[in-house]
Enzyme design. Sequence first.
Site, mmCIF file in Angstrom:
data_model
loop_
_atom_site.group_PDB
_atom_site.id
_atom_site.type_symbol
_atom_site.label_atom_id
_atom_site.label_comp_id
_atom_site.label_asym_id
_atom_site.label_seq_id
_atom_site.Cartn_x
_atom_site.Cartn_y
_atom_site.Cartn_z
ATOM 1 N N HIS A 87 -25.219 -4.622 -15.158
ATOM 2 C CA HIS A 87 -25.421 -4.105 -16.135
ATOM 3 C C HIS A 87 -24.484 -4.791 -17.426
ATOM 4 C CE1 HIS A 87 -22.728 -1.121 -17.150
ATOM 5 N NE2 HIS A 87 -23.021 -0.532 -16.042
ATOM 6 N N GLY A 88 -24.756 -5.183 -18.279
ATOM 7 C CA GLY A 88 -24.451 -5.584 -20.034
ATOM 8 C C GLY A 88 -23.259 -3.973 -20.879
#
Length: 483
Positions: A87-88
């Site tokens: 994920h970012g």
Amino acid sequence: MSFAFSTYRRCAPKAVQMLLISVTWFCSGGHTCLISQSPSLASYFGTKTRYEEVNQFLLENPILVNRKQDLLPDTCTPLKIVSVIRHGTRYPTKNQIKKMKKMYSLIQKYGGDGSELAGKLQKWNMWYEDWMDGQLVKKGEQDMKNLAIRLATLFPSLFTADKFKNCKMSFLTSSKHRCVDSTKAFISGLEHGYFGFPPNSGAEMEDVPCREPVINDTLMRFFDHCEKFVVQVEDNDTAMHELDKFKQGPEMTKVIRKISAHLNVPERELSADLIQVAFFTCSFELAINNVADSPWCKLFDEEDGKVLEYLNDLKQYWKRGYGFDINTRSSCNLFQHIIKHLDAAVAESKRSQQISTPVVMQFGHAETLLPLLALMGLFKDEEPLTADSFSSQGDRKFRSGQIVPYASNLVFVLYHCELAKTPQEEFQVQMLLNENLLPFPHSHESVCLYEDLKKQYGHLLNYCHVKEECDLFKAMHASEDEL
Ligand SMILES: *[C@@H]1O[C@H](CO)[C@@H](O)[C@H](O)[C@H]1NC(C)=O
Ligand SMILES: *[C@@H]1O[C@H](CO)[C@@H](O)[C@H](O)[C@H]1NC(C)=O
């Protein structure tokens, strides 16, 4: 947009060999366009490192694709990619926020008689709140949108609007909020940033059922589903023994002492955990808020950064990496799943069929990627990381900030090669980690015949059955047998 472009032009020297792609510049908030240059501590943030630290040219242009590193010759065409993506950028977790508040309150309590910096920290606005609990931040959405554009640009024959609309791409995710949101941002980056579908094409896109992420924790959070891992490592108070020892060791003690003096907070009130959270606050301010000169960063010099990076790496090593076999064995389901996908494409290609799913994107965590990479034998140091080996491990390969920053990604690329001299040469594979070619550990080459890859990892494909590997009862009996 024109400003962003001119920024890029001014920085052109490094970019000469690269390709400028003129798709939509993904930069809604304005300020997220201009990402702060890297302060000296930025490469020591371990798993809280910005993606831009590993590909610095993205600071100038977040959708620039580095094509210099040659993939395969023109006679080889990509058939399919299978990816695992972290994920970012995210907010701190609830637990981290709790510690941040504790550290902040200690500075409020004692810092009045401390240095000028203590005064600055006292006036710093504590804006982190419990509700944030590890969620994806705006910058994290941007990370994913830009990654989508870059990967699509790198593999234009796979990422076509047609394939997208005809559900030939699959998007799988961990159930965690930040991963589901990352998947959605990635898809949106494809739709609007790359394909250029108008922003209000929502209704017509509803006909594309596969644009909804599919949750699968068995694959993306295998560590939660592995009882042996949970009991022997995750919930085991003594398993992180090297980490605990390092927290009490000379390197950490020196950092604690220094900060204690600086802030006038008594040493007995501080701990390695609180010092680490102060360091993380520096990282969050940079990654989330784009603040490069936060007073939290001024608490540390580069040597402190190295110590705190090692503290983070030790934890990853023992909890997610080579420290215990079960850490990595628990991921063999995911590895087998990836190979199954590639097998399917090889079979389809041999039958001259269309590839049914040329693009497979799977979104998870640093905890998903690290075990998988270690399972494959990547970033393995000769000696284990221990509490006593900070100085001898200065050049270690296992550096989580380089391997799994926010938005890190591992991409398997399967190629079909036209002019192959032998049938074996017809199918070849490359791996990209964070968009850079990743050499195979057995050959140190950046390309591998698909058949060789399967041979090389035959033991994982044939003799690693997660059900048995993770069976605690079996594990106990096995050790009794050994007695
Ligand atoms: C997750 O994927 C695995 C492997 O493809 C599959 O066996 C399993 O049924 C999936 N689980 C869910 C909940 O979809
Ligand atoms: C906890 O970890 C230690 C050190 O690896 C190990 O000796 C012990 O058996 C583990 N305990 C359990 C319950 O697995």
